[in-house]
Design a protein around this motif. Structure first.
Motif, PDB file in Angstrom:
ATOM      1  N   GLY A   1    -134.363  43.346 -14.936  1.00 23.49           N
ATOM      2  CA  GLY A   1    -134.131  43.970 -16.108  1.00 23.49           C
ATOM      3  C   GLY A   1    -134.884  44.938 -16.046  1.00 23.49           C
ATOM      4  N   ILE A   2    -134.738  46.766 -16.482  1.00 25.44           N
ATOM      5  CA  ILE A   2    -135.395  47.698 -16.541  1.00 25.44           C
ATOM      6  C   ILE A   2    -135.973  48.674 -17.578  1.00 25.44           C
ATOM      7  N   LEU A   3    -136.712  48.293 -17.587  1.00 29.28           N
ATOM      8  CA  LEU A   3    -136.604  49.144 -18.957  1.00 29.28           C
ATOM      9  C   LEU A   3    -138.563  51.021 -18.677  1.00 29.28           C
TER      10      LEU A   3
ATOM     11  N   GLY B   1    -139.309  43.057 -22.858  1.00 32.03           N
ATOM     12  CA  GLY B   1    -138.427  44.361 -22.256  1.00 32.03           C
ATOM     13  C   GLY B   1    -137.194  44.621 -23.281  1.00 32.03           C
ATOM     14  N   THR B   2    -136.256  45.537 -23.149  1.00 32.55           N
ATOM     15  CA  THR B   2    -135.880  46.046 -24.134  1.00 32.55           C
ATOM     16  C   THR B   2    -135.569  45.438 -25.486  1.00 32.55           C
ATOM     17  N   ASP B   3    -135.671  46.160 -26.567  1.00 32.93           N
ATOM     18  CA  ASP B   3    -135.273  46.170 -27.745  1.00 32.93           C
ATOM     19  C   ASP B   3    -136.320  45.569 -28.423  1.00 32.93           C
TER      20      ASP B   3
ATOM     21  N   ASP C   1    -150.735  41.556 -19.047  1.00 37.04           N
ATOM     22  CA  ASP C   1    -150.287  42.065 -20.057  1.00 37.04           C
ATOM     23  C   ASP C   1    -148.893  42.057 -19.657  1.00 37.04           C
ATOM     24  N   SER C   2    -148.873  43.622 -19.154  1.00 33.38           N
ATOM     25  CA  SER C   2    -147.894  44.070 -19.032  1.00 33.38           C
ATOM     26  C   SER C   2    -147.516  45.228 -18.114  1.00 33.38           C
ATOM     27  N   THR C   3    -147.073  45.037 -17.184  1.00 36.30           N
ATOM     28  CA  THR C   3    -147.112  46.281 -16.379  1.00 36.30           C
ATOM     29  C   THR C   3    -146.813  47.620 -16.586  1.00 36.30           C
ATOM     30  N   ASN C   4    -146.015  48.000 -17.613  1.00 33.62           N
ATOM     31  CA  ASN C   4    -145.024  48.647 -18.098  1.00 33.62           C
ATOM     32  C   ASN C   4    -146.687  49.460 -19.439  1.00 33.62           C
TER      33      ASN C   4
ATOM     34  N   MET D   1    -140.368  53.551 -15.254  1.00 35.10           N
ATOM     35  CA  MET D   1    -139.777  52.886 -14.816  1.00 35.10           C
ATOM     36  C   MET D   1    -140.421  51.258 -14.601  1.00 35.10           C
ATOM     37  N   GLY D   2    -139.943  50.557 -15.378  1.00 32.98           N
ATOM     38  CA  GLY D   2    -140.331  49.216 -15.080  1.00 32.98           C
ATOM     39  C   GLY D   2    -139.689  48.107 -14.608  1.00 32.98           C
ATOM     40  N   MET D   3    -139.456  47.083 -13.891  1.00 33.10           N
ATOM     41  CA  MET D   3    -138.330  46.246 -13.776  1.00 33.10           C
ATOM     42  C   MET D   3    -139.561  44.940 -12.747  1.00 33.10           C
TER      43      MET D   3
HETATM   44  C1  BTN Z   1    -134.961  44.117 -20.025  1.00 31.74           C
HETATM   45  O1  BTN Z   1    -134.693  43.291 -20.949  1.00 31.74           O
HETATM   46  O2  BTN Z   1    -133.791  43.874 -19.575  1.00 31.74           O
HETATM   47  C2  BTN Z   1    -135.837  44.651 -19.450  1.00 31.74           C
HETATM   48  C3  BTN Z   1    -136.786  44.167 -18.831  1.00 31.74           C
HETATM   49  C4  BTN Z   1    -138.059  45.072 -18.100  1.00 31.74           C
HETATM   50  C5  BTN Z   1    -139.147  43.936 -17.732  1.00 31.74           C
HETATM   51  C6  BTN Z   1    -139.987  44.960 -16.580  1.00 31.74           C
HETATM   52  S1  BTN Z   1    -141.568  43.387 -16.071  1.00 31.74           S
HETATM   53  C7  BTN Z   1    -141.775  44.254 -15.451  1.00 31.74           C
HETATM   54  C8  BTN Z   1    -142.548  45.394 -16.377  1.00 31.74           C
HETATM   55  N1  BTN Z   1    -143.194  45.335 -17.591  1.00 31.74           N
HETATM   56  C9  BTN Z   1    -143.067  44.812 -18.768  1.00 31.74           C
HETATM   57  O3  BTN Z   1    -143.592  44.488 -19.481  1.00 31.74           O
HETATM   58  N2  BTN Z   1    -141.947  45.078 -18.919  1.00 31.74           N
HETATM   59  C10 BTN Z   1    -140.550  45.270 -17.313  1.00 31.74           C
END
Ligand code: BTN
Length: 250
Positions: free
Chosen positions: A123-125, A57-59, A26-29, A136-138
């Motif tokens: 993108g970084i979350l 992503g953010t927000d 689903d999401s690595t974060n 730290m997710g990227m």
């Molecule tokens: C942004 O909105 O700029 C941040 C995006 C972050 C995306 C990464 S992809 C790997 C990790 N897992 C996620 O669900 N989100 C971050």
């Protein structure tokens, strides 16, 4: 990319000593949060996926997560190193990697976007887990050639910038080497961030809650806050906050 090629590409000393690889998640974060909460994961453990079904992503925005790009999250356990400067490290490490290893002219936009010209390449979350770890997710756009219409003017990829395709695990290793060198050293991250930004002295346009504001960027404080001067000359120091959007048009 598969687990075997990933293991042989990673040549780090501190990060990614524990690797969780998914073809799809689903999401690595979200995975990283679950792992950090429920297991004895090590500092620097990494969760990588080839694609995400619900990349975040953010927000609360979705993060477009097709095959061909890099999606990963790292668990940080040493809370002594977690402070307001924490989100600057991955952005600076990525900008250094793109410039020095791939000759792509990346620059950082406060607080932690990485841009090529006016378009976002990554993108970084960063998300905390119950006061005991930080994630730290990227997402790095690597081999993506086409973007959906709504992203065409705001997103780019390494391939679009250089007309080359890249091995994803090689890019990951190059990033991790830069990141661990910065994060586990005495580097003044504020100074490094300032070296990689075009924002200083520029007039930026920010929007929050539908209110648009113009300001001139004067610098960045020792805590990593953006120092600005408004149109009446009043100085303010901005913390990264929910819903604050700064246009890349500066
Ligand atoms: C942004 O909105 O700029 C941040 C995006 C972050 C995306 C990464 S992809 C790997 C990790 N897992 C996620 O669900 N989100 C971050």
């Amino acid at each position: 990319m598969n687990k075997k090629s990933l293991l042989s590409a990673i040549k780090t000393n501190r990060l990614a000593q524990e690797i969780h690889f998914f073809n799809e998640t689903d999401s690595t974060n979200s995975q990283a949060k679950t792992i950090a909460q429920n297991t004895q994961s090590k500092e620097g453990s990494i969760i990588i996926a080839q694609r995400q079904k619900q990349g975040r992503g953010t927000d609360g925005n979705p993060w477009h997560s097709d095959d061909g790009n890099l999606y990963f999250s790292i668990i940080f356990k040493n809370m002594e190193k977690i402070n307001t400067l924490f989100p600057l490290y991955p952005a600076v490490a990525l900008a250094q990697m793109l410039r020095e290893d791939y000759d792509i002219e990346a620059h950082v936009k406060w607080p932690n976007d990485v841009l090529i010209g006016r378009k976002k390449i990554a993108g970084i979350l960063c998300e905390g887990v119950a006061g005991k770890s930080m994630i730290m997710g990227m997402g790095i756009n690597i081999n993506q050639e086409a973007f959906p219409k709504e992203l065409q003017n705001i997103a780019t990829s390494m391939k679009k910038e250089s007309h080359h395709s890249y091995q994803i695990e090689t890019v990951l290793n190059a990033f991790l080497i830069k990141y661990e060198d910065l994060y586990y050293s005495e580097t003044d991250i504020r100074q490094e961030w300032l070296k990689h930004t075009h924002m200083i002295g520029r007039t930026i346009t920010s929007t929050q809650n539908g209110i648009e504001k113009k300001a001139q960027v004067c610098g960045m404080s020792s805590e990593g806050f953006l120092e600005i001067k408004d149109k009446d000359g009043h100085k303010e120091s901005w913390m990264a906050r929910r819903g604050l959007d700064i246009s890349t048009n500066y």
